[in-house]
Design an enzyme around this catalytic site. Structure first.
Site, PDB file in Angstrom:
ATOM      1  N   GLY A  69      77.085  12.997  80.362  1.00 37.61           N
ATOM      2  CA  GLY A  69      76.375  13.008  79.090  1.00 37.61           C
ATOM      3  C   GLY A  69      75.126  13.860  79.094  1.00 37.61           C
ATOM      4  N   ARG A  98      80.881  10.225  72.019  1.00 42.09           N
ATOM      5  CA  ARG A  98      79.437  10.048  72.145  1.00 42.09           C
ATOM      6  C   ARG A  98      78.714  11.025  71.220  1.00 42.09           C
ATOM      7  NH1 ARG A  98      77.901   9.544  78.440  1.00 42.09           N
ATOM      8  NH2 ARG A  98      75.889   8.997  77.493  1.00 42.09           N
ATOM      9  N   GLN A 146      67.094  12.187  75.550  1.00 40.68           N
ATOM     10  CA  GLN A 146      67.716  13.393  76.094  1.00 40.68           C
ATOM     11  C   GLN A 146      67.807  14.511  75.053  1.00 40.68           C
ATOM     12  OE1 GLN A 146      71.397  12.640  78.125  1.00 40.68           O
ATOM     13  NE2 GLN A 146      70.462  11.237  79.587  1.00 40.68           N
ATOM     14  N   SER A 172      62.524   5.789  75.396  1.00 36.94           N
ATOM     15  CA  SER A 172      62.459   6.246  76.798  1.00 36.94           C
ATOM     16  C   SER A 172      61.375   7.298  77.015  1.00 36.94           C
ATOM     17  CB  SER A 172      63.827   6.778  77.254  1.00 36.94           C
ATOM     18  OG  SER A 172      64.817   5.793  77.120  1.00 36.94           O
ATOM     19  N   ASP A 290      68.255   2.058  81.843  1.00 30.29           N
ATOM     20  CA  ASP A 290      69.254   2.159  82.909  1.00 30.29           C
ATOM     21  C   ASP A 290      69.142   1.026  83.926  1.00 30.29           C
ATOM     22  OD1 ASP A 290      70.506   4.369  81.888  1.00 30.29           O
ATOM     23  OD2 ASP A 290      69.459   5.815  83.150  1.00 30.29           O
ATOM     24  N   LYS A 317      76.481   4.892  75.822  1.00 28.31           N
ATOM     25  CA  LYS A 317      76.558   5.442  77.176  1.00 28.31           C
ATOM     26  C   LYS A 317      78.022   5.636  77.561  1.00 28.31           C
ATOM     27  CE  LYS A 317      72.092   5.468  78.148  1.00 28.31           C
ATOM     28  NZ  LYS A 317      71.346   6.662  78.589  1.00 28.31           N
ATOM     29  N   LYS A 388      79.728   9.434  90.193  1.00 25.10           N
ATOM     30  CA  LYS A 388      78.994  10.042  89.082  1.00 25.10           C
ATOM     31  C   LYS A 388      77.516  10.161  89.406  1.00 25.10           C
ATOM     32  CE  LYS A 388      77.924   9.389  84.173  1.00 25.10           C
ATOM     33  NZ  LYS A 388      78.148  10.773  83.746  1.00 25.10           N
TER      34      LYS A 388
END
EC number: 2.5.1.19
Length: 410
Positions: A69, A98, A146, A172, A290, A317, A388
């Site tokens: 992602g 997503r 992000q 975040s 997270d 996510k 990952k």
């Protein structure tokens, strides 16, 4: 593969080496692609980082980033600036579910040429690189940091830099601050005040080598192991007390759960200590979502009620992490209520043994539930998904004395 996990001793100790942070590595790889003067050390060995490296080096017209992602978001912005380059950016079936619309709309404000090839607002994307001339953009900031970091990373390569106006409560914040600090480390000027980020254009930045700190999200699983143990001491490296990573808050959170953190140079010493068991752990994790899976599972294993909020990003996510947590915790006997942005756990006195934990192609599901093997034997389905972010995790568990048996999926 599936793995059966169990632990037969009362105590364990050992040393673990965690490679560079995925969050830091991925940001710095984009900056390095834009400014080759930057040299990097201690890159993450995670799948996500390798996928991003491969995509940046690729000359192909179609680039598949699979489940990554962060790579999807950062590369969407990166390729939008590569004048004359045309790419199709795609990913796994889940990646195509997503959302990326907020970022695409922001880039279009700057003059980017991006089209959706299937469903509006979702990958795959056709991107025709442009010289983006505009220097101001407004972006919805309560969905994913992000999107904002992606814009910040390309900003110094734009002719006039970039002013990013943030619309809504920022999600975040530590990840935005991390991006800003790396820009500064590389000689790029920027500021983040209230609801505005300003990044100045950068011409020839100086030669710079950046040492990437190890991943605090990965450290969280060892905090969970120590918390769930009868007695344990684990050293993990390499970490800084003045970390750029927001997930460093794990040290303070787990102090409430019986884990003492001692910093020695670049090494963390985690030690089980006496603690007053909280009746109810109440945390706002909006700046470190997270950690939610790890903390919820630790509380389940310790028999501690918890109320976790600030989790709205978990639904978009690798899987819907709130629903996945509810399903798997309830298999073990706990009770979970979830809302759009929160999780409320009522634990059970005796966990059910031998349960198969589904991972939903989500690395953090496997990593978060594994420490429960200290309490009951369990099976982790599709355990290879940890690659990952943490390819060596199962080997590290074996080195700490856990039984990790690879079994068939049947």
């Amino acid at each position: 593969m599936n793995v059966q996990l169990s632990f037969s001793s009362e105590a364990f100790s050992g040393a673990v080496k965690v490679t560079g942070s995925k969050s830091e590595s991925n940001r710095l790889l984009i900056l390095q692609a834009l400014f080759p003067q930057i040299k990097l050390a201690n890159l993450s060995n995670s799948d996500d980082t390798r996928v991003l490296q491969s995509a940046l080096a690729s000359k192909e017209e179609v680039i598949d980033i699979h489940h990554a992602g962060t790579a999807m978001r950062f590369l969407t912005a990166y390729f939008a600036t590569k004048e004359g380059r045309e790419v199709v950016l795609t990913g796994s079936e889940r990646m195509q579910e997503r959302p990326v619309k907020i970022l695409v709309e922001a880039l279009r404000q700057l003059g980017a040429d991006i089209q959706y090839l299937k469903n509006e607002g979702f990958p795959p994307l056709k991107i025709v690189g442009q010289k983006l001339q505009k220097s101001e953009v407004t972006v919805q900031s309560n969905i994913s940091s992000q999107y904002i970091s992606a814009l910040m990373l390309i900003a110094p390569s734009l002719p006039h830099g970039l002013q990013i106006n943030l619309d809504g409560k920022v999600t975040s914040v530590p990840y935005i601050e991390m991006t800003l600090r790396f820009l500064s480390d590389c000689g790029i000027n920027g500021s983040f005040e209230n609801d505005r980020i300003v990044i100045e254009p950068a011409g020839n930045i100086p030669q710079k080598e950046v040492l990437i700190e190890s991943d605090w999200s990965s450290a969280s699983y060892f905090y969970s192991l120590v918390a769930l143990s009868e007695e344990a001491t684990v050293t993990i490296s390499s970490y800084k007390e003045d970390s750029y990573q927001g997930d460093q808050v794990v040290a303070g959170i787990y102090k409430q759960l019986g884990v003492q953190t001692i910093y020695e140079n670049d090494i963390l010493h985690l030690k089980k200590c006496d603690f007053k068991r909280p009746r109810n752990l109440v945390l706002d994790l909006s700046n470190s979502p997270d950690l939610a899976q790890t903390i919820a599972v630790t509380c389940l294993g310790l028999g501690i009620k918890c109320d976790l909020t600030g989790l709205h990003t978990l639904r978009i996510k690798e899987t819907d992490r709130l629903q996945a947590l509810k399903t798997e915790i309830e298999k073990l006997g706990g009770q979970v209520d979830i809302t759009a942005d929160s999780l409320h756990l009522i634990p059970v006195e005796n966990l059910k043994a031998g349960i198969k934990i589904a991972t939903y192609k989500d690395h953090r599901m496997a990593l978060a539930f594994a420490p429960l093997a200290l309490k009951v034997p369990l099976e982790i389905e599709e355990a290879e998904v940890v690659s990952k972010s943490f390819p060596g995790f199962w080997n590290d568990l074996e080195n700490l004395g856990f039984s990790v048996i690879n079994i068939s999926k049947g």
